[in-house]
Design an enzyme around this catalytic site. Sequence first.
Site, PDB file in Angstrom:
ATOM      1  N   LYS A  69      89.444  95.308  39.968  1.00  0.00           N
ATOM      2  CA  LYS A  69      88.154  95.990  40.158  1.00  0.00           C
ATOM      3  C   LYS A  69      87.220  95.096  40.959  1.00  0.00           C
ATOM      4  O   LYS A  69      87.155  93.882  40.709  1.00  0.00           O
ATOM      5  CB  LYS A  69      87.552  96.322  38.788  1.00  0.00           C
ATOM      6  CG  LYS A  69      86.292  97.182  38.839  1.00  0.00           C
ATOM      7  CD  LYS A  69      85.818  97.526  37.428  1.00  0.00           C
ATOM      8  CE  LYS A  69      84.583  98.421  37.438  1.00  0.00           C
ATOM      9  NZ  LYS A  69      84.121  98.776  36.086  1.00  0.00           N
ATOM     10  N   SER A 144      83.189 103.625  35.332  1.00  0.00           N
ATOM     11  CA  SER A 144      83.032 103.095  36.675  1.00  0.00           C
ATOM     12  C   SER A 144      84.319 102.536  37.276  1.00  0.00           C
ATOM     13  O   SER A 144      84.387 102.377  38.487  1.00  0.00           O
ATOM     14  CB  SER A 144      81.953 102.012  36.675  1.00  0.00           C
ATOM     15  OG  SER A 144      82.368 100.907  35.903  1.00  0.00           O
ATOM     16  N   SER A 168      83.707 102.426  30.752  1.00  0.00           N
ATOM     17  CA  SER A 168      84.153 102.356  32.149  1.00  0.00           C
ATOM     18  C   SER A 168      85.627 102.018  32.356  1.00  0.00           C
ATOM     19  O   SER A 168      86.116 102.115  33.476  1.00  0.00           O
ATOM     20  CB  SER A 168      83.310 101.343  32.925  1.00  0.00           C
ATOM     21  OG  SER A 168      82.059 101.892  33.237  1.00  0.00           O
TER      22      SER A 168
END
Lengths: 475, 96
Positions: A69, A144, A168
């Site tokens: 990420k 996210s 997330s």
Amino acid sequence: MELFRLTIAEALRLLLNKEISNQELLKAVFDRIKNIDSKINAYVTITEEEAFNRLNKVSKTSGIPIAIKDNLCTKGIKTTCSSKILGNFIPPYESTVTQKLINSEYIFTGKTNLDEFAMGSSTENSGFFPTKNPWDTSRVPGGSSGGSAAAVASGMCIAALGSDTGGSIRQPAAFCGVVGLKPTYGRVSRFGLIAFASSLDQIGPITKNVEDCAILMNILSGHDINDSTCANIDVPDYTANLKNGVKGLTIGIPKEYFIEGIDKETLDAVKKAINILSEMGAEVIPISLPHTEYSIAVYYILATSEASSNLARFDGVKYGLRIDGKNLLDMYLNTKAAGFGKEVKRRILLGTYSLSSGYYDAYYKKAQAVRTLIRKDFADAFKKVDVIITPTTPTPAFKIGEKVADPLKMYLNDIFTTPVNLAGIPAISIPCGFSKEGLPIGLQIIGRDFDEETLLRTSYTFEHATEHHKRIPSI
Amino acid sequence: MGISDSDVAHIEALSMLRLESDEAELFKGQLNDILLYIDKLNELDTSDIEPTSHVIPLTNVFREDVLVTMSLSQDEALKNAPDASKGFYRVPKIIE
């Protein structure tokens, strides 16, 4: 054999038996990225050259391709947080989790898209472009960590890292039909994670199955001198007890998570999953977590307050974007106006308001008091049960654009995941079915502090009794 | 308690943000919706409840004041700076 479909465990076995080479595996993953990422947009940065260079330095029996990420600092590799304000940031150091993966000879495929600074539930708030759900490209992948979950689901990596502040990791895992674990607060070092809300953020794995999740937890967990919030508690071998079943386990079903307004197919799939675990020997009892309905309000006060402080560092002086102005203040204002997207500005404003003189007691302090009540709900429940099972999300993946105009509606999507972050406890999302439209449905299993082992064992037992995790999107 | 135009201007200044005029109007409405929702916390009496400070038991860890972990060199620390000179970050002039 489509090598990009392999799990970590399968790939390691094939590498060990010399049935495949790590060159073939890495090439298969990058070919897959070249073929489909134009439709999904999971990656912000693809690091093919670095990946093959690094592969030359690892053992022939390792070299698993993993996606990171883009809010985790990777030394020498651009790390943007999907924000224009960090669009050119190249970290001079390695975050602890990525260093651990390097030490275990994993190979980074690239950096995945997220809602800017991890603020969002759909990856639509990325400062660059939205990511699409591989099961239906008109829908969001969740957020996210939407880029990581979409990349795992569509075979653009073997596994990925995400971060979870209010859901997330778990919510995009649910929307994309993969496994996502938010570890206990303090289980995994956050050194090198670009902070959003420091009392809530945790890093965790997003994988194709439960065994892979356990394999990565063995690598990621443990104390770190560079993170003062990282707990100095022994790490078990998370793969050791996966096959021990659920006999004697007590599962709590909180009535507050099975209410009006939840998608019917989601409720049915979760109830079916509970029945399966019950048939396999677990005892299922009803419980109550009475303060559940306050979690979103508490979360959006605390997360925005912490964010308003954490994001003050992006001022155009030490790193990232600078837009010149007629004086220092003007430079700050120009830089932030151009660098931050709307959701980030909205959250900075809300957090600043909550912390401002005259409102602190009514908002921030009140929220921390209600947080105590939410933690106590879980502590009371875990006196009677070993794990708690709920839906991960109220609905399967929603349409792109469906909730962007109404931030509150978007926030309410996190209703089942935020309480876990507020309490600091671990939770996992695993696939438990599909809607008629073919969208994955996620099952959330919540555990006691530092008891990821039981979560993984329960998840593994369910996974091996069902076929949901074997279904793959047709893209 | 609602947020007025002057409240928006106040928190805009505290946050060192500069909003476009359409953003200020948009955020005012949205923040009011969110705060209205947050008001549900007032249904709970928390006068006897200790606010959470940490979710896991944390205690101070003391050690000698020596370098025990990595550190960045001056060059590395300045490498990402939009403007640096002679080992310093350079910012617009602040003294007239």
